[in-house]
Design a protein around this motif. Structure first.
Motif, PDB file in Angstrom:
ATOM      1  N   ALA A 171       1.123  -0.946   0.089  1.00 32.85           N
ATOM      2  CA  ALA A 171       0.081   0.341  -0.365  1.00 32.85           C
ATOM      3  C   ALA A 171       0.843   1.247   0.015  1.00 32.85           C
ATOM      4  CB  ALA A 171      -0.964  -0.264   1.359  1.00 32.85           C
ATOM      5  N   LEU A 184       1.955   2.479  -3.694  1.00 34.62           N
ATOM      6  CA  LEU A 184       0.681   2.959  -4.070  1.00 34.62           C
ATOM      7  C   LEU A 184       0.390   4.831  -4.392  1.00 34.62           C
ATOM      8  CD1 LEU A 184      -1.466   0.830  -3.653  1.00 34.62           C
ATOM      9  CD2 LEU A 184      -0.896   0.444  -4.964  1.00 34.62           C
ATOM     10  N   GLU A 231      -2.515  -2.257  -6.947  1.00 32.48           N
ATOM     11  CA  GLU A 231      -1.968  -3.569  -5.247  1.00 32.48           C
ATOM     12  C   GLU A 231      -1.709  -4.757  -5.662  1.00 32.48           C
ATOM     13  OE1 GLU A 231      -4.009  -3.926  -0.971  1.00 32.48           O
ATOM     14  OE2 GLU A 231      -5.128  -2.509  -2.572  1.00 32.48           O
TER      15      GLU A 231
END
Length: 547
Positions: free
Chosen positions: A6, A9, A126
């Motif tokens: 994460a 991202l 992701e």
């Protein structure tokens, strides 16, 4: 792991899109719940609406792309967008009678919250990062055009018009198409051939070294080395040594690993391509692994290959309207492996071992194993290639009898063999039926044991010897062509890409001289019940040649 991904991202444009009422909204008014997931089922016969609450403990957290698909499906949205079936409301009855309407409920176009395959910033990105971490890649791309699409992109990303590509002559047809698109010039290697089985093996590091040196003598350098490992029959090449040889000349290695996506998930499997140092590995996640058919992954490792060029090639080749069901299935298959990475294939491997042990003891039935090829001792244990040659039966005849007796449907049927795959869905009953069918086959056929084949190569091997290339696949593809009687085509330049399928290994390639041996093999395949693809004349009475 998820939090680390994460952090990589970028802000996702679709994340700020307002959802109507609740992310858990169902299509029925008033059916919203913030704390418990509410499963809503529409009665297919009437309008009855049934709901039940499921504790979060009963469900596993969805992987990112699957979750995004779920949330889109739960929106209480007025859908005035494609596709025309409108979340299943207008789905064709003939298909809903077979599979129901649920697949249509999640068959969405590229909605903002679902991300964009050709420029991912949200759940697709992701999911791809998580896949790269699991498989050991620097970067991973999801493919909705199968491994064929990935091979096309890999060749286009490494080869420019006129560049040389070293590859085995028994490569998949997609590699030939990749040369048509890229303009690459093939430098073929002839794999080892087992005459008894009529099956080709892998490529040795020495063959790669010789091909590189032969090109150097011509004043040329290969742009890439392309290897198929494992083969359709599970035979693996020594990729570590092939990489050492190729990289010593600063040449990247592409591996068609369509049949080896599972190798990283058990210590008894062959070593995966990425672990051996290859630069590009293209895998059919839908084969032994559990994504939907047509979904695959392309992995790049290291810095020998321009990743942006790979992305550009995929943007050229992939649909701008990809199936999110296919994409989500890749994410789900990755999550399935992540949950039990070290044990997920234990049962499948046990079943394969039991099957191999039982089949070995059946009179007249033989199996390909580690001793079948002198230079290739590593074979995928989940791939069973079975022969009944000593019973006097071709692969096609054995296939018909096994299906009639036990309903056995193999992966591949050839002149001398049938190939079966063991996977995560295989169960004990499947193995019992296979063994029972082979035992009955053995007991019902009265046979003298056939003598071993002589040293003369079979008609199939002959078809790949003394190949003469007069033009590149791209030049021949776009050349003017004329149709001739197939009996008059010997000595002329093939204008067609013709191959028995499966396994999809081309026999006639645009730009090659047509030989008696190639036509003999085509005749043999048809006579024994096989199928031919790519021929403009399905009867094979004529063929296009370059003029």
């Amino acid at each position: 792991m998820a939090s680390a991904v994460a952090a990589l991202l970028p802000p996702f444009a679709g994340a700020g899109r307002k959802k109507p009422n609740s992310i858990f909204a169902c299509h029925k008014d008033g059916c919203f719940e913030d704390h418990l997931y509410k499963e809503c089922v529409r009665n297919e016969v009437g309008d009855a609406h049934v709901s039940r609450q499921i504790s979060p403990r009963e469900t596993q957290p969805f992987p990112p792309l699957v979750k995004a698909l779920e949330l889109s499906g739960k929106q209480n949205a007025t859908r005035l967008h494609f596709p025309g079936h409108n979340s299943g409301r207008a789905a064709p009855t003939s298909l809903t009678q077979l599979i129901g309407t649920l697949p249509f409920h999640h068959d969405f176009p590229a909605l903002p919250e679902l991300d964009n395959l050709n420029s991912p910033q949200g759940p697709i990105l992701e999911a791809q990062l998580l896949a790269a971490e699991l498989f050991g890649a620097s970067q991973t791309w999801f493919l909705v055009g199968g491994t064929t699409c990935g091979i096309l992109a890999a060749i286009m990303a490494t080869c420019c018009p006129g560049d040389s590509l070293i590859l085995p002559r028994n490569c998949h047809v997609s590699a030939i198409s990749g040369m048509v698109l890229s303009g690459a010039v093939p430098k073929y290697m002839i794999p080892e051939f087992n005459c008894d089985w009529g099956i080709a093996g892998g490529i040795t590091p020495l063959q790669v070294e010789h091909a590189i040196k032969e090109l150097q003598l011509e004043g040329r350098k290969a742009a890439a080395v392309f290897v198929t490992s494992p083969t359709y029959h599970g035979v693996c090449s020594n990729l570590r040594e092939i990489c050492r040889v190729s990289h010593s000349h600063d040449i990247p290695v592409i591996v068609d690993e369509a049949h080896g996506a599972h190798f990283a998930f058990h210590p008894e499997f062959p070593e995966p391509a990425l672990h051996q140092g290859v630069d590009i590995a293209v895998q059919s996640t839908h084969k032994v692994l559990c994504s939907l058919t047509q979904s695959s992954m392309l992995h790049v490792s290291g810095d020998k290959v321009d990743k942006e060029r790979v992305s550009a090639c995929l943007r050229t080749l992939q649909s701008t309207s990809p199936s999110y069901l296919l994409l989500a299935s890749l994410d789900a298959a990755r999550a399935q492996l992540s949950d039990k990475k070290d044990t997920v294939f234990n049962n499948a491997l046990d079943l394969a071992t039991k099957a191999r042990t039982s089949i070995t003891n059946i009179p007249g039935i033989s199996l390909i194993g580690s001793s079948s090829f002198s230079n290739f001792s590593t074979v995928d244990p989940l791939r069973l290639t079975v022969g009944a040659r000593e019973l006097g039966l071709s692969g096609f005849e054995a296939d018909e009898r096994l299906y009639a007796d036990q309903g056995i449907v193999p992966e591949l049927v050839e002149s001398n063999s049938i190939t079966l795959t063991i996977n995560l869905g295989t169960c004990e009953e499947h193995i019992q039926r296979l063994v029972s069918g082979l035992k009955r086959l053995s007991s019902e056929v009265s046979f003298p044991i056939l003598p071993k084949a002589s040293g003369r190569m079979s008609v199939k091997a002959d078809a790949f010897v003394n190949i003469s290339l007069t033009s590149t696949p791209r030049e021949a593809f776009f050349a003017k062509k004329g149709r001739v009687d197939i009996r008059d085509s010997v000595g002329q330049v093939s204008g067609e890409l013709i191959c028995p399928y499966p396994p999809g290994v081309p026999l006639l390639i645009p730009g090659e001289i047509i030989t008696h041996e190639a036509l003999d093999y085509l005749e043999l395949v048809v006579r024994q019940g096989g199928s031919i693809t790519g021929a403009s004349d399905p009867e094979l009475s004529s063929i296009f040649v370059c003029i």
